[in-house]
Motif scaffolding. Structure first.
Motif, PDB file in Angstrom:
ATOM      1  N   VAL A 118      -1.182  -1.459  18.048  1.00  0.00           N
ATOM      2  CA  VAL A 118       0.015  -1.747  17.483  1.00  0.00           C
ATOM      3  C   VAL A 118       0.116  -2.336  16.382  1.00  0.00           C
ATOM      4  O   VAL A 118       0.709  -1.796  15.161  1.00  0.00           O
ATOM      5  CB  VAL A 118       0.915  -2.598  18.639  1.00  0.00           C
ATOM      6  N   SER A 119      -0.729  -3.440  16.118  1.00  0.00           N
ATOM      7  CA  SER A 119      -0.905  -4.379  14.668  1.00  0.00           C
ATOM      8  C   SER A 119      -1.436  -3.324  13.691  1.00  0.00           C
ATOM      9  O   SER A 119      -0.600  -3.284  12.657  1.00  0.00           O
ATOM     10  CB  SER A 119      -1.438  -5.625  15.065  1.00  0.00           C
ATOM     11  N   LEU A 120      -2.243  -2.572  13.962  1.00  0.00           N
ATOM     12  CA  LEU A 120      -2.926  -1.769  13.076  1.00  0.00           C
ATOM     13  C   LEU A 120      -1.839  -0.857  12.585  1.00  0.00           C
ATOM     14  O   LEU A 120      -1.767  -0.269  11.453  1.00  0.00           O
ATOM     15  CB  LEU A 120      -4.271  -1.171  13.420  1.00  0.00           C
ATOM     16  N   GLY A 121      -1.156  -0.172  13.562  1.00  0.00           N
ATOM     17  CA  GLY A 121      -0.197   0.761  13.452  1.00  0.00           C
ATOM     18  C   GLY A 121       0.931   0.216  12.413  1.00  0.00           C
ATOM     19  O   GLY A 121       1.463   1.060  11.562  1.00  0.00           O
ATOM     20  N   VAL A 122       1.469  -0.660  12.670  1.00  0.00           N
ATOM     21  CA  VAL A 122       2.424  -1.514  11.788  1.00  0.00           C
ATOM     22  C   VAL A 122       1.949  -1.740  10.417  1.00  0.00           C
ATOM     23  O   VAL A 122       2.450  -1.435   9.632  1.00  0.00           O
ATOM     24  CB  VAL A 122       2.833  -2.799  12.560  1.00  0.00           C
ATOM     25  N   ALA A 123       0.574  -1.978  10.291  1.00  0.00           N
ATOM     26  CA  ALA A 123      -0.012  -2.415   9.003  1.00  0.00           C
ATOM     27  C   ALA A 123      -0.073  -1.183   8.396  1.00  0.00           C
ATOM     28  O   ALA A 123       0.060  -1.164   7.024  1.00  0.00           O
ATOM     29  CB  ALA A 123      -1.234  -2.798   9.112  1.00  0.00           C
ATOM     30  N   VAL A 124      -0.527   0.123   8.723  1.00  0.00           N
ATOM     31  CA  VAL A 124      -0.331   1.514   8.231  1.00  0.00           C
ATOM     32  C   VAL A 124       0.854   1.891   7.497  1.00  0.00           C
ATOM     33  O   VAL A 124       1.337   2.191   6.501  1.00  0.00           O
ATOM     34  CB  VAL A 124      -1.016   2.447   9.025  1.00  0.00           C
ATOM     35  N   ILE A 125       2.091   1.682   8.479  1.00  0.00           N
ATOM     36  CA  ILE A 125       3.311   2.248   7.963  1.00  0.00           C
ATOM     37  C   ILE A 125       3.964   1.192   7.150  1.00  0.00           C
ATOM     38  O   ILE A 125       4.527   1.770   6.042  1.00  0.00           O
ATOM     39  CB  ILE A 125       4.379   1.967   9.433  1.00  0.00           C
ATOM     40  N   ALA A 126       3.529  -0.111   7.256  1.00  0.00           N
ATOM     41  CA  ALA A 126       4.016  -1.021   5.915  1.00  0.00           C
ATOM     42  C   ALA A 126       3.320  -0.611   4.605  1.00  0.00           C
ATOM     43  O   ALA A 126       3.813  -0.499   3.624  1.00  0.00           O
ATOM     44  CB  ALA A 126       3.566  -2.339   6.309  1.00  0.00           C
ATOM     45  N   ALA A 127       2.036  -0.302   5.074  1.00  0.00           N
ATOM     46  CA  ALA A 127       1.387   0.243   3.594  1.00  0.00           C
ATOM     47  C   ALA A 127       1.983   1.368   2.857  1.00  0.00           C
ATOM     48  O   ALA A 127       2.028   1.290   1.694  1.00  0.00           O
ATOM     49  CB  ALA A 127      -0.151   0.519   4.007  1.00  0.00           C
ATOM     50  N   TRP A 128       2.455   2.226   3.645  1.00  0.00           N
ATOM     51  CA  TRP A 128       3.259   3.561   3.258  1.00  0.00           C
ATOM     52  C   TRP A 128       4.443   3.015   2.425  1.00  0.00           C
ATOM     53  O   TRP A 128       4.648   3.525   0.984  1.00  0.00           O
ATOM     54  CB  TRP A 128       3.467   4.428   4.304  1.00  0.00           C
ATOM     55  N   TYR A 129       5.326   2.097   2.778  1.00  0.00           N
ATOM     56  CA  TYR A 129       6.339   1.553   2.123  1.00  0.00           C
ATOM     57  C   TYR A 129       5.760   0.905   0.778  1.00  0.00           C
ATOM     58  O   TYR A 129       6.510   0.837  -0.041  1.00  0.00           O
ATOM     59  CB  TYR A 129       7.120   0.583   3.084  1.00  0.00           C
ATOM     60  N   ILE A 130       4.678   0.147   0.977  1.00  0.00           N
ATOM     61  CA  ILE A 130       4.095  -0.684  -0.250  1.00  0.00           C
ATOM     62  C   ILE A 130       3.857   0.556  -1.212  1.00  0.00           C
ATOM     63  O   ILE A 130       4.139   0.401  -2.595  1.00  0.00           O
ATOM     64  CB  ILE A 130       3.014  -1.251   0.209  1.00  0.00           C
ATOM     65  N   LEU A 131       3.360   1.424  -0.793  1.00  0.00           N
ATOM     66  CA  LEU A 131       2.845   2.710  -1.782  1.00  0.00           C
ATOM     67  C   LEU A 131       4.210   3.436  -2.483  1.00  0.00           C
ATOM     68  O   LEU A 131       4.275   3.905  -3.537  1.00  0.00           O
ATOM     69  CB  LEU A 131       2.043   3.516  -1.483  1.00  0.00           C
ATOM     70  N   SER A 132       5.266   3.628  -1.490  1.00  0.00           N
ATOM     71  CA  SER A 132       6.478   4.354  -1.761  1.00  0.00           C
ATOM     72  C   SER A 132       7.618   3.538  -2.289  1.00  0.00           C
ATOM     73  O   SER A 132       8.543   4.388  -2.446  1.00  0.00           O
ATOM     74  CB  SER A 132       6.604   5.488  -0.694  1.00  0.00           C
ATOM     75  N   ARG A 133       7.597   2.549  -2.292  1.00  0.00           N
ATOM     76  CA  ARG A 133       9.011   1.851  -2.416  1.00  0.00           C
ATOM     77  C   ARG A 133       8.624   0.613  -3.896  1.00  0.00           C
ATOM     78  O   ARG A 133       7.649   0.333  -4.056  1.00  0.00           O
ATOM     79  CB  ARG A 133       9.579   0.982  -1.417  1.00  0.00           C
ATOM     80  N   ARG A 134       9.893   0.135  -4.053  1.00  0.00           N
ATOM     81  CA  ARG A 134       9.858  -0.788  -5.315  1.00  0.00           C
ATOM     82  C   ARG A 134      10.530  -2.020  -4.626  1.00  0.00           C
ATOM     83  O   ARG A 134      11.232  -2.043  -3.737  1.00  0.00           O
ATOM     84  CB  ARG A 134      10.290  -0.367  -6.591  1.00  0.00           C
ATOM     85  N   GLY A 135      10.625  -3.304  -5.509  1.00  0.00           N
ATOM     86  CA  GLY A 135      11.609  -4.192  -5.517  1.00  0.00           C
ATOM     87  C   GLY A 135      11.533  -4.981  -4.051  1.00  0.00           C
ATOM     88  O   GLY A 135      10.127  -5.248  -3.516  1.00  0.00           O
ATOM     89  N   VAL A 136      12.466  -5.202  -3.487  1.00  0.00           N
ATOM     90  CA  VAL A 136      12.590  -6.010  -2.139  1.00  0.00           C
ATOM     91  C   VAL A 136      12.093  -5.385  -1.147  1.00  0.00           C
ATOM     92  O   VAL A 136      11.043  -5.687  -0.158  1.00  0.00           O
ATOM     93  CB  VAL A 136      13.882  -6.135  -1.826  1.00  0.00           C
TER      94      VAL A 136
END
Length: 451
Positions: free
Chosen positions: A48-66
């Motif tokens: 679960v923790s690794l899955g959350v980290a991967v999903i968060a990484a996608w948002y780091i790559l594809s989003r800006r700002g807040v």
């Protein structure tokens, strides 16, 4: 992945290695399964923790700002939770033991299934009368200068031709042939290797690869020792010839691959060379984010359907063994007379998590949008110029992009010390079902056939 191995009855040593590989594999699977069942709560928390980290990484790559800042905080927290769970449960021991057993299994399988010497013994090539080596002294951080290639060439009776700023490398190669060169070599990166190789191919003379560039993937797949720059010169005196394919994109020869998609667009930036991470971080939201315009790359799949976009599209001179996306891929052979084509499309955080999990398991091919095939020709269509990375060089080409293979177009002269096989042809990377079957046949004393 299929590799033809030497026929005949395997030796007792190889049969023992095959048995050891199977025993180590079974021990690893049993050990990890028992550990997982006894501590299912630890396994669940880790996944679960690794899955959350991967999903968060996608948002780091594809989003800006807040959104990017929040995703970065969540990713850091998830990784801390994973580390805390592993350390508190003493799962480090489980991982170390499991990975050690798996490594032993793969190493033993590689020895059992791969012959120790090249399958085909080549005869010594005839001595050249006018050998020439072109070189880029600045390539690879100045490898050619550090190894004093100009001086070494003169000692061996090889004419050195140094590429200076503003010189036309193709013209220098053509001029060398016009002077009577009956063998050409290139000391530099893969882009330079491809250009001089195309001249050698056109004139039907052998080509020597001297790995004086940064990565030298072509040399790696030829089975050359990339650290032995000086030893590559032995090809001029005691070399053996092998015939390999070349590939073309809109008439331009390449020896490795042409990459299109997200990475190809990023490397076009003038800031990329000096600030790779910053440039990628600035551009990725426009390429992967929810407001991103899908990349206009249209091509026909083996099924006859038309693909309209891709995050990665790779066309290579013979197919790569691609268990993972993050580099390191090599080709088992360079003489199959086909192009290797691979593409993947990732549209959401959930898909990114699935792709990461499959890649970690070496099962990239099971991702829903992943596709790999071979062809003698391939066409990419677009409504605007296409950014392409060709043998590591950033280009922008007018569509349609037409790829073709040129089977047996180039004679490579290798030094006698070269293994003659790439890492993909020498190593078992993933213990697939065909590999296990081949190992069992070896244990029984039968030719293993393929892996």
């Amino acid at each position: 992945m299929t590799t033809t191995v030497a026929g005949g009855e395997p030796s007792m040593v190889r049969r023992a290695a095959a048995a050891a590989a199977l025993v180590a594999l079974l021990a690893a699977l049993v050990y990890l399964a028992v550990s997982a069942l006894s501590r299912w709560d630890v396994l669940l928390a880790s996944v679960v923790s690794l899955g959350v980290a991967v999903i968060a990484a996608w948002y780091i790559l594809s989003r800006r700002g807040v959104a990017r800042a929040v995703a970065a905080g969540i990713a850091a927290l998830a990784l801390l939770v994973f580390l805390a769970v592993v350390i508190a449960s003493e799962s480090v021991v489980v991982l170390v033991v499991g990975l050690t057993l798996a490594a032993v299994s793969v190493a033993a399988a590689s020895y059992a299934l791969i012959p120790a010497t090249p399958a085909i013994a080549a005869e010594r090539a005839p001595q050249a009368t006018y050998p020439v080596l072109l070189m880029n002294l600045k390539s690879g951080g100045g490898k050619a200068e550090r190894f004093r290639l100009v001086e070494l060439c003169r000692q061996r009776g090889i004419e050195p031709v140094v590429l200076h700023p503003g010189d036309d490398l193709r013209q220098l190669a053509e001029d060398a042939v016009a002077r009577g060169a009956d063998i050409l070599g290139m000391a530099g990166g893969d882009g330079s290797q491809a250009l001089v190789a195309s001249v050698a191919s056109q004139h039907g003379i052998p080509f020597v690869v001297v790995p004086a560039g940064t990565r030298n993937h072509f040399a790696l797949d030829l089975g050359l020792d990339r650290a032995d720059v000086q030893g590559a010169l032995d090809a001029y005196e005691d070399g053996v010839d092998t015939v390999v394919d070349l590939a073309e994109i809109n008439g331009r020869v390449f020896v490795n691959n042409a990459s299109m998609g997200v990475y190809a667009k990023i490397v076009q930036s003038g800031d990329y060379r000096d600030a790779k991470v910053h440039t990628a971080a600035a551009m990725l939201p426009d390429l992967l984010g929810p407001e991103a315009t899908p990349l206009d790359l249209r091509f026909t799949l083996p099924s006859g359907q038309e693909a309209k976009s891709a995050q990665l599209l790779l066309v290579s001179n013979n197919p790569y063994a691609l268990a993972r996306l993050r580099g390191g891929g090599t080709r088992e052979r360079l003489d199959r007379g086909v192009l290797g084509i691979a593409f993947v499309r990732v549209a959401s955080a959930g898909e990114a998590e699935k792709l990461a999990a499959l890649e970690a398991a070496g099962r990239l091919q099971r991702f829903s949008t992943w596709s790999e095939w071979t062809a003698s020709e391939f066409e990419v269509r677009s409504s605007h110029p296409v950014e392409v990375g060709v043998d590591g060089e950033a280009l922008t080409l007018q569509p349609p992009l037409r790829f073709v293979t040129r089977p047996g177009a180039l004679t490579i002269r290798l030094p006698p010390s070269a293994p003659g096989r790439s890492p993909a042809a020498r190593t078992v990377r993933v213990m697939t079902r065909p590999t296990v079957v081949a190992l069992w046949r070896t244990v029984l004393g039968r030719p293993s056939g393929t892996r």
